[in-house]
Motif scaffolding. Structure first.
Motif, PDB file in Angstrom:
ATOM      1  N   GLU A   1     -21.146 -54.060  59.689  1.00 23.54           N
ATOM      2  CA  GLU A   1     -22.080 -52.935  59.528  1.00 23.54           C
ATOM      3  C   GLU A   1     -21.333 -51.649  59.177  1.00 23.54           C
ATOM      4  OE1 GLU A   1     -24.245 -52.465  63.174  1.00 23.54           O
ATOM      5  OE2 GLU A   1     -25.199 -54.436  63.015  1.00 23.54           O
ATOM      6  N   ILE A   2     -20.225 -51.404  59.864  1.00 20.00           N
ATOM      7  CA  ILE A   2     -19.448 -50.194  59.610  1.00 20.00           C
ATOM      8  C   ILE A   2     -18.904 -50.195  58.183  1.00 20.00           C
ATOM      9  CG2 ILE A   2     -17.371 -48.905  60.259  1.00 20.00           C
ATOM     10  CD1 ILE A   2     -17.855 -49.955  63.178  1.00 20.00           C
ATOM     11  N   ILE A   3     -18.385 -51.328  57.756  1.00 20.56           N
ATOM     12  CA  ILE A   3     -17.878 -51.442  56.373  1.00 20.56           C
ATOM     13  C   ILE A   3     -19.027 -51.230  55.392  1.00 20.56           C
ATOM     14  CG2 ILE A   3     -16.954 -53.050  54.643  1.00 20.56           C
ATOM     15  CD1 ILE A   3     -14.709 -52.435  56.368  1.00 20.56           C
ATOM     16  N   ARG A   4     -20.138 -51.908  55.627  1.00 22.40           N
ATOM     17  CA  ARG A   4     -21.298 -51.825  54.721  1.00 22.40           C
ATOM     18  C   ARG A   4     -21.742 -50.375  54.547  1.00 22.40           C
ATOM     19  NH1 ARG A   4     -24.079 -55.726  56.837  1.00 22.40           N
ATOM     20  NH2 ARG A   4     -25.187 -54.495  58.379  1.00 22.40           N
ATOM     21  N   GLU A   5     -21.885 -49.655  55.625  1.00 26.26           N
ATOM     22  CA  GLU A   5     -22.309 -48.255  55.542  1.00 26.26           C
ATOM     23  C   GLU A   5     -21.265 -47.393  54.834  1.00 26.26           C
ATOM     24  OE1 GLU A   5     -25.311 -46.873  56.139  1.00 26.26           O
ATOM     25  OE2 GLU A   5     -25.831 -48.986  56.339  1.00 26.26           O
ATOM     26  N   SER A   6     -20.010 -47.663  55.085  1.00 25.96           N
ATOM     27  CA  SER A   6     -18.925 -46.871  54.497  1.00 25.96           C
ATOM     28  C   SER A   6     -18.804 -47.085  52.997  1.00 25.96           C
ATOM     29  CB  SER A   6     -17.602 -47.222  55.179  1.00 25.96           C
ATOM     30  OG  SER A   6     -17.663 -46.948  56.558  1.00 25.96           O
ATOM     31  N   LEU A   7     -19.076 -48.294  52.528  1.00 23.88           N
ATOM     32  CA  LEU A   7     -18.935 -48.615  51.105  1.00 23.88           C
ATOM     33  C   LEU A   7     -19.967 -47.911  50.226  1.00 23.88           C
ATOM     34  CD1 LEU A   7     -18.263 -52.465  51.231  1.00 23.88           C
ATOM     35  CD2 LEU A   7     -16.599 -50.652  50.710  1.00 23.88           C
ATOM     36  N   LYS A   8     -21.081 -47.534  50.802  1.00 22.37           N
ATOM     37  CA  LYS A   8     -22.181 -46.975  50.013  1.00 22.37           C
ATOM     38  C   LYS A   8     -21.817 -45.688  49.289  1.00 22.37           C
ATOM     39  CE  LYS A   8     -25.855 -49.074  52.723  1.00 22.37           C
ATOM     40  NZ  LYS A   8     -27.013 -48.842  53.598  1.00 22.37           N
ATOM     41  N   ASN A   9     -20.785 -45.008  49.738  1.00 19.30           N
ATOM     42  CA  ASN A   9     -20.435 -43.713  49.164  1.00 19.30           C
ATOM     43  C   ASN A   9     -19.201 -43.731  48.273  1.00 19.30           C
ATOM     44  OD1 ASN A   9     -22.574 -42.349  50.535  1.00 19.30           O
ATOM     45  ND2 ASN A   9     -21.382 -42.577  52.399  1.00 19.30           N
ATOM     46  N   ILE A  10     -18.625 -44.910  48.030  1.00 17.60           N
ATOM     47  CA  ILE A  10     -17.453 -44.964  47.163  1.00 17.60           C
ATOM     48  C   ILE A  10     -17.621 -46.032  46.094  1.00 17.60           C
ATOM     49  CG2 ILE A  10     -16.029 -44.169  49.097  1.00 17.60           C
ATOM     50  CD1 ILE A  10     -14.607 -46.785  49.099  1.00 17.60           C
ATOM     51  N   GLU A  11     -16.859 -45.875  45.031  1.00 14.99           N
ATOM     52  CA  GLU A  11     -16.932 -46.818  43.915  1.00 14.99           C
ATOM     53  C   GLU A  11     -16.100 -48.059  44.217  1.00 14.99           C
ATOM     54  OE1 GLU A  11     -19.065 -46.539  41.773  1.00 14.99           O
ATOM     55  OE2 GLU A  11     -19.409 -44.447  41.336  1.00 14.99           O
ATOM     56  N   PRO A  12     -16.502 -49.188  43.662  1.00 13.49           N
ATOM     57  CA  PRO A  12     -17.559 -49.422  42.684  1.00 13.49           C
ATOM     58  C   PRO A  12     -18.948 -49.618  43.293  1.00 13.49           C
ATOM     59  CG  PRO A  12     -16.417 -51.467  43.107  1.00 13.49           C
ATOM     60  CD  PRO A  12     -15.715 -50.401  43.917  1.00 13.49           C
ATOM     61  N   PHE A  13     -19.049 -49.438  44.607  1.00 13.86           N
ATOM     62  CA  PHE A  13     -20.303 -49.755  45.293  1.00 13.86           C
ATOM     63  C   PHE A  13     -21.399 -48.722  45.070  1.00 13.86           C
ATOM     64  CE2 PHE A  13     -16.867 -52.005  47.311  1.00 13.86           C
ATOM     65  CZ  PHE A  13     -17.336 -53.300  47.206  1.00 13.86           C
ATOM     66  N   LYS A  14     -21.039 -47.477  44.912  1.00 15.73           N
ATOM     67  CA  LYS A  14     -22.038 -46.439  44.651  1.00 15.73           C
ATOM     68  C   LYS A  14     -22.793 -46.770  43.355  1.00 15.73           C
ATOM     69  CE  LYS A  14     -20.535 -42.103  44.247  1.00 15.73           C
ATOM     70  NZ  LYS A  14     -20.142 -40.733  44.568  1.00 15.73           N
ATOM     71  N   THR A  15     -22.059 -47.146  42.334  1.00 19.62           N
ATOM     72  CA  THR A  15     -22.688 -47.517  41.057  1.00 19.62           C
ATOM     73  C   THR A  15     -23.435 -48.839  41.186  1.00 19.62           C
ATOM     74  OG1 THR A  15     -21.048 -46.282  39.791  1.00 19.62           O
ATOM     75  CG2 THR A  15     -22.224 -48.035  38.621  1.00 19.62           C
ATOM     76  N   ALA A  16     -22.877 -49.790  41.921  1.00 25.06           N
ATOM     77  CA  ALA A  16     -23.546 -51.078  42.123  1.00 25.06           C
ATOM     78  C   ALA A  16     -24.903 -50.881  42.795  1.00 25.06           C
ATOM     79  CB  ALA A  16     -22.664 -51.998  42.957  1.00 25.06           C
ATOM     80  N   LEU A  17     -24.964 -49.989  43.781  1.00 24.15           N
ATOM     81  CA  LEU A  17     -26.239 -49.726  44.467  1.00 24.15           C
ATOM     82  C   LEU A  17     -27.261 -49.116  43.518  1.00 24.15           C
ATOM     83  CD1 LEU A  17     -24.929 -48.374  47.879  1.00 24.15           C
ATOM     84  CD2 LEU A  17     -26.170 -50.510  47.493  1.00 24.15           C
ATOM     85  N   ARG A  18     -26.788 -48.270  42.614  1.00 23.50           N
ATOM     86  CA  ARG A  18     -27.694 -47.657  41.647  1.00 23.50           C
ATOM     87  C   ARG A  18     -28.247 -48.705  40.687  1.00 23.50           C
ATOM     88  NH1 ARG A  18     -26.473 -45.850  36.906  1.00 23.50           N
ATOM     89  NH2 ARG A  18     -24.262 -45.590  37.289  1.00 23.50           N
ATOM     90  N   LEU A  19     -27.413 -49.670  40.279  1.00 22.73           N
ATOM     91  CA  LEU A  19     -27.839 -50.706  39.332  1.00 22.73           C
ATOM     92  C   LEU A  19     -28.757 -51.748  39.979  1.00 22.73           C
ATOM     93  CD1 LEU A  19     -24.494 -51.374  37.427  1.00 22.73           C
ATOM     94  CD2 LEU A  19     -26.481 -50.090  36.593  1.00 22.73           C
ATOM     95  N   ARG A  20     -28.566 -52.000  41.252  1.00 23.00           N
ATOM     96  CA  ARG A  20     -29.324 -52.970  42.045  1.00 23.00           C
ATOM     97  C   ARG A  20     -28.991 -54.422  41.699  1.00 23.00           C
ATOM     98  NH1 ARG A  20     -30.738 -51.111  46.413  1.00 23.00           N
ATOM     99  NH2 ARG A  20     -32.274 -52.717  46.728  1.00 23.00           N
TER     100      ARG A  20
END
Length: 155
Positions: free
Chosen positions: A84-103
């Motif tokens: 959970e801690i990793i998951r929440e932390s990844l949301k604000n850095i790349e490449p995950f920020k862009t991945a979340l936007r793309l869905r």
């Protein structure tokens, strides 16, 4: 500068770094002592220090490294909470920020979007492979992403 998960950083390295910081150095040391304790070359240590800092687990400046409250919580937690801690932390850095936007995306789509965002970290001969490893090791492991035959999607 855009915060990114370094292509050479692994979750096992994060666990080791945080464990050593918390249990051997009581939360604070300099990079030279950390390098000696972990028995790694500074070039191998810096990718995980950089990534741990970007994720908010450590603070590193002027040659010193300090574990944060988030880093201490990670060390004290069980596997489910660590994810959970990793998951929440990844949301604000790349490449995950862009991945979340793309869905939903494949590697080529994500690579193109990262380039459009100005993220150059994966522009190398091994870049696509590095990106895939990061998405699986950090994203799928933490439950942020799912992978299937068509590519990746936000979980």
């Amino acid at each position: 500068m855009t915060e990114v998960v370094d292509p050479n950083a692994r979750i096992a390295d994060l666990v080791g770094l945080l464990y050593v910081m918390n249990n051997i150095f009581e939360g604070k040391t300099d990079l030279y002592r950390l390098e000696k304790e972990m028995e790694v070359d500074i070039d191998d240590l810096m990718p995980i220090v950089y990534t741990a800092s970007n994720l908010g687990f450590v603070s590193a400046e002027s040659g010193d490294i300090i574990i944060t409250d988030k880093g201490r919580e990670y060390v004290r937690s069980g596997i489910r909470r660590r994810k959970e801690i990793i998951r929440e932390s990844l949301k604000n850095i790349e490449p995950f920020k862009t991945a979340l936007r793309l869905r939903r995306f494949d590697l080529d789509q994500l690579m193109q979007s990262l380039n459009e965002e100005g993220v150059q970290t994966f522009n190398s001969p091994s870049g696509t492979h590095d990106l895939e490893v990061i998405l699986i090791e950090w994203g799928v492991y933490s439950g942020l992403l799912k992978k299937d035959d068509e590519g990746f999607s936000v979980a």
